[in-house]
Design a protein around this motif. Structure first.
Motif, PDB file in Angstrom:
ATOM      1  N   GLY A   1       0.819  -1.197   0.000  1.00 46.97           N
ATOM      2  CA  GLY A   1       0.000   0.000   0.000  1.00 46.97           C
ATOM      3  C   GLY A   1       0.859   1.256   0.000  1.00 46.97           C
ATOM      4  N   GLY A   2       0.205   2.403  -0.213  1.00 44.94           N
ATOM      5  CA  GLY A   2       0.919   3.672  -0.226  1.00 44.94           C
ATOM      6  C   GLY A   2       1.584   3.949  -1.552  1.00 44.94           C
ATOM      7  N   ASP A   3       2.116   5.175  -1.679  1.00 42.80           N
ATOM      8  CA  ASP A   3       2.854   5.544  -2.883  1.00 42.80           C
ATOM      9  C   ASP A   3       4.277   5.007  -2.795  1.00 42.80           C
ATOM     10  OD1 ASP A   3       0.661   6.932  -3.859  1.00 42.80           O
ATOM     11  OD2 ASP A   3       1.229   8.777  -2.807  1.00 42.80           O
ATOM     12  N   LEU A   4       4.864   4.760  -3.947  1.00 40.81           N
ATOM     13  CA  LEU A   4       6.225   4.234  -4.016  1.00 40.81           C
ATOM     14  C   LEU A   4       7.175   5.112  -3.201  1.00 40.81           C
ATOM     15  CD1 LEU A   4       8.418   2.406  -5.249  1.00 40.81           C
ATOM     16  CD2 LEU A   4       8.427   3.925  -7.237  1.00 40.81           C
ATOM     17  N   GLY A   5       7.974   4.463  -2.339  1.00 38.90           N
ATOM     18  CA  GLY A   5       8.897   5.218  -1.499  1.00 38.90           C
ATOM     19  C   GLY A   5      10.090   4.406  -1.045  1.00 38.90           C
ATOM     20  N   TYR A   6      10.861   4.975  -0.094  1.00 34.80           N
ATOM     21  CA  TYR A   6      12.108   4.363   0.355  1.00 34.80           C
ATOM     22  C   TYR A   6      11.892   3.009   1.029  1.00 34.80           C
ATOM     23  CZ  TYR A   6      14.582   8.787  -0.487  1.00 34.80           C
ATOM     24  OH  TYR A   6      15.147   9.886  -1.065  1.00 34.80           O
TER      25      TYR A   6
END
Length: 668
Positions: free
Chosen positions: A21-26
């Motif tokens: 889930g969530g936007d692409l990130g670290y």
């Protein structure tokens, strides 16, 4: 870092973002790097680094974007990227996050020790809540496979083991018997299996394998489903976690999958391990295994009994449309039969419950039984019926030399109204349990070459490509046990004839979507009026007579002139239908009137009919050129039609008789 590797890492991170889930990130990138750069990741983040990152993802602590990830990956080598990533994650952590109180890097030796402590601290019958200890009992008939499996698990150089076999062949039962086989072989290993039906992520699998005790065997059953090997593309991340975890674990690994999916598995993980094939059981062992499987099914339906005929039917060999093997196939059949009997309130399951359409397997009937059943309804065509049943008897007795072909390919030739279509309908009812098993195609609607698209579907994008329910392939795929009636085959375009050549010869037809319909359990019936006029013509001269033999010869000559030899050569039987005699018409009238009375009784009527009425209906309007069709008109007009007046008066009990050579209906 090369641009190709950066693009690959971003794609994998995007997949993790969809899963977590969530936007692409670290954090999504960190999960990917924990698998691809495992040693360097542990050196930087420590043994619990991945668990901390997963906790952050569960708490929806997302930060960073694709541009940030590209910049980070372009900063230098692996060590630099991981160090910078750890600093970024630490800087965004909540104040009570353990990463603020721990060093960024934990030596691999310490991580291994922590993993061992975590594994040892769990209960003896479970690992990480993912795998449960197996304590199965021995099974007969699998000594060869179990001995080889035990030897491979004892040999240090053997690596992982792949157990393959057909669905239903007993792979899971074999693995459940593995602990007993290892004990008898003196191999001191505890067997754990991923809980059936559990949703295990790639990270869970990797963590399980990495933290499993050294003296354990980890069984990954039903790998086909877990790794989606039946789909395209498969779950590459799951397979990668399996490979990476197997390379790093000190436990032994056994995976199980269907034989048909082995090529896709090997394409993804070449040279993964040694293979043990689950061979078909011997007759004695197979009987024992089937009995055990059936007993387990019966226990689920207390109070239900099974008749002897059903008991024999569930243990019959698999058909081409059944992709299971025994003993699993027998258990599957019995389970469905008992369920169908149970939902309708019966305490005994019979062979009629075996198929979803309520049909009885053809093997239960002998040829004379089928002949008698067809003659009850079809009158005056004994020769045609016997030619059909002779052919079907081969299939029923498992003597068909080409079992992949349809059960029978017949051409019914004769004048109109003599019972050609009715015989096809009766074959569907008697053989497959219902007249609904008849798939009827009027071949006059296929007189153009593009009519083929109505059989197998047009190419994607054309009109009709989004309505597969209308295609013949879809109808047969949905109901493979059926009668396909090709009415008036001579009116079809030759291109349509060519389409059926592969059906008659190979028993298969593939539509425009790539779906293949199997006709191996179907009966194909074609009807035609070709040669009827020639067969009914009178002989010239004094010495010749108009015999049945001459009629068949003339009809055969007409067929050979009109139809290609490759089509005629694939027909099992050409059944010649004769014009109906007055005696046959009288018998048909009796059957049709009885059917009409049954129909009316079901609608609240009480109808009594004199024998003279049946004779009157049979004789009135009879013309040999039109067969028995006048009967339906007479019954509808003179018997059923006259009931309208009584229905308007509220009268439902009537009596029909013949007075002054006409039918008279009166109140009973």
């Amino acid at each position: 870092m090369r641009s190709e590797e950066i693009a690959s890492l971003i794609r994998a991170s995007t997949s993790e973002a969809k899963r977590w889930g969530g936007d692409l990130g670290y954090l999504h990138l960190a999960v990917v790097l924990s698998r691809r750069w495992n040693d360097e990741f542990i050196a930087t983040f420590g043994g619990d680094g991945l668990g901390m990152i997963q906790d952050r993802l569960r708490a929806e602590q997302y930060f960073g974007d694709e541009a940030d990830i590209r910049e980070l990956l372009s900063a230098g080598d692996r060590a630099t990227v991981l160090a910078n990533l750890a600093e970024l994650i630490k800087s965004q952590a909540p104040q009570d996050d353990p990463i603020d109180d721990e060093p960024a890097a934990t030596p691999p030796e310490t991580a291994a020790a922590e993993d061992a402590t975590e594994a040892e601290s769990g209960p003896a019958d479970q690992i990480l809540g993912l795998a449960t200890r197996l304590t199965g009992e021995p099974i007969p008939g699998r000594d060869t496979e179990l001995t080889e499996l035990a030897a491979l698990l004892l040999a240090r150089s053997a690596g992982p083991v792949v157990v393959s076999g057909q669905a239903g062949s007993g792979r899971s039962a074999l693995l459940e018997a593995l602990p007993d086989a290892l004990t008898r072989a003196g191999v001191a290993r505890t067997v754990y299996r991923l809980d059936p039906g559990s949703d295990v992520s790639p990270d869970d699998l990797y963590r399980l394998l990495r933290q499993a005790p050294e003296d354990s065997v980890i069984v990954v059953d039903d790998l086909d489903r877990r790794a989606m090997l039946r789909d395209s593309p498969p779950a590459v991340e799951f397979l990668r976690a399996l490979r990476l975890g197997t390379d790093q674990t000190k436990a032994r690994v056994v995976v199980s999958l269907e034989s048909k999916n082995v090529p896709r598995f090997e394409a993804a993980l070449a040279d993964f391990g040694n293979r043990v094939s689950v061979a078909p059981l011997t007759e004695a062992a197979g009987t024992t295994a089937i009995d055990r499987a059936l007993a387990a099914v019966r226990d689920q339906y207390p109070g239900m009994t099974v008749d002897d005929e059903l008991q024999a039917a569930v243990t019959a060999p698999p058909t081409r449309n059944e992709h299971f093997a025994h003993p699993g196939l027998a258990a599957r059949r019995l389970d469905l039969a008992l369920a169908r009997a149970s939902v309708v309130g019966r305490t005994e399951a019979t062979v009629d419950d075996l198929h979803r359409d309520g049909s009885v397997p053809a093997l239960r009937r002998q040829a004379h039984e089928l002949t008698a059943a067809l003659k009850e309804r079809i009158k005056g065509q004994d020769n045609a019926i016997e030619s059909v049943t002779r052919r079907l008897a081969l299939t029923r007795s498992n003597l068909d030399l080409r079992p992949e072909r349809p059960n029978g390919v017949f051409l019914f030739v004769g004048p109109t109204g003599v019972g050609k279509t009715e015989l096809a309908r009766e074959i569907a009812r008697v053989e497959y349990g219902s007249a609904d098993a008849l798939i009827r195609l009027d071949m006059s609607e296929y007189s153009h070459s593009w009519g083929v698209s109505r059989l197998t579907g047009p190419m994607p994008g054309y009109v009709g490509s989004d309505t597969p329910d209308e295609w013949l392939t879809t109808k047969v795929a949905d109901r493979p046990r059926c009668v396909v009636l090709l009415d008036e085959i001579e009116k079809a375009h030759p291109t349509v004839w060519n389409t059926f050549l592969q059906v008659f010869d190979a028993g298969r037809l593939t539509d425009s979507r790539g779906t293949t319909a199997d006709f191996a359990d179907a009966v194909i019936v074609m009807t035609s009026n070709l040669g009827v006029r020639e067969a009914q013509s009178k002989a010239v001269g004094f010495g010749d007579v108009n015999t049945a033999s001459r009629s068949r010869t003339l009809a055969q000559d007409a067929l050979e002139k009109a139809m290609p030899p490759e089509l005629l050569n694939r027909i099992d039987e050409i059944a010649q239908f004769e014009p109906l005699t007055p005696e046959a018409i009288a018998q048909i009238a009796e059957v049709e009137v009885a059917a009409a009375i049954d129909m009316l009784t079901g609608r609240g009527w009480t109808v009594t009919v004199d024998d003279d009425v049946i004779a009157w209906l049979a004789a009135t309007g009879y013309d040999p050129a039109y067969g028995a069709r006048h009967l339906h008109r007479n019954i509808e007009r003179r018997l059923v039609g006259d009931l309208v007046t009584f229905a308007e008066q509220g009268v439902s009990a009537v009596y029909a008789s013949v007075v002054d050579d006409d039918i008279v209906i009166s109140k009973a």
